[in-house]
Write an enzyme that holds these catalytic residues in place. Sequence first.
Site, mmCIF file in Angstrom:
data_model
loop_
_atom_site.group_PDB
_atom_site.id
_atom_site.type_symbol
_atom_site.label_atom_id
_atom_site.label_comp_id
_atom_site.label_asym_id
_atom_site.label_seq_id
_atom_site.Cartn_x
_atom_site.Cartn_y
_atom_site.Cartn_z
ATOM 1 N N LYS A 297 0.370 -0.846 0.041
ATOM 2 C CA LYS A 297 0.128 -0.174 -0.572
ATOM 3 C C LYS A 297 1.169 1.377 -0.053
ATOM 4 C CE LYS A 297 -3.691 -2.219 3.198
ATOM 5 N NZ LYS A 297 -4.086 -2.298 4.173
ATOM 6 N N LYS B 80 -16.531 -5.416 14.024
ATOM 7 C CA LYS B 80 -15.290 -6.142 13.001
ATOM 8 C C LYS B 80 -13.780 -6.116 13.427
ATOM 9 C CE LYS B 80 -14.465 -7.105 8.556
ATOM 10 N NZ LYS B 80 -14.162 -6.628 7.674
ATOM 11 N N TYR C 168 -5.618 5.614 0.346
ATOM 12 C CA TYR C 168 -4.413 4.677 -0.142
ATOM 13 C C TYR C 168 -4.886 3.738 -1.668
ATOM 14 C CZ TYR C 168 -7.469 1.452 1.833
ATOM 15 O OH TYR C 168 -8.292 0.546 2.291
#
Length: 183
Positions: A72, A169, A132
Amino acid sequence: MEITPTEFDDLYVISPKVFEDERGYFFESFHQKKFREATGIDCEFVQDNQSCSVYGVIRGLHMQVPPMAQAKLVRVLNGKVLDVVVDLRKDKPTYGKSFSITLSADNKKQLFIPRGFAHGIAVLSEEAEFFYKCDNYYSPENERGIMFNDTSLNIDWKVEADKMIISDKDLKNQLYESFDSPF
């Protein structure tokens, strides 16, 4: 652009040369040929992602495992974040160590993160837009996460505990000690 190596193999801080005048500013955010010449890394980005978050949001620690691992190139378009990575490459002397840097719209710094790192951010401004580029496509079946507050990693996210905003999450991510790294 200035490309600065870190103590972690293939992890680089990129600082652009900014041209400013009465109209505003201009800078080259990425130049593949210059990056390859400075680092020896030939990276072809195939997906761009952008998020907007409020103060105290912590996203991470995320990664994609092989065969969908991702490198990234990250930066902040508006606001300020603490960007944190953890090296999960078993054959490196920095395995299990973390690196953090403040990225902001003001400093315009970027971080190139090679495959084999877990990644996360903490928003330090009222709001932040985070952008990104990835060298591989997102794959839900290859997504993994490590708990942001795992005590064995000892990461200071620069946000008070009562101000942290974590997704459901991410609260289910596994502990570092139980992560069997495929890198």
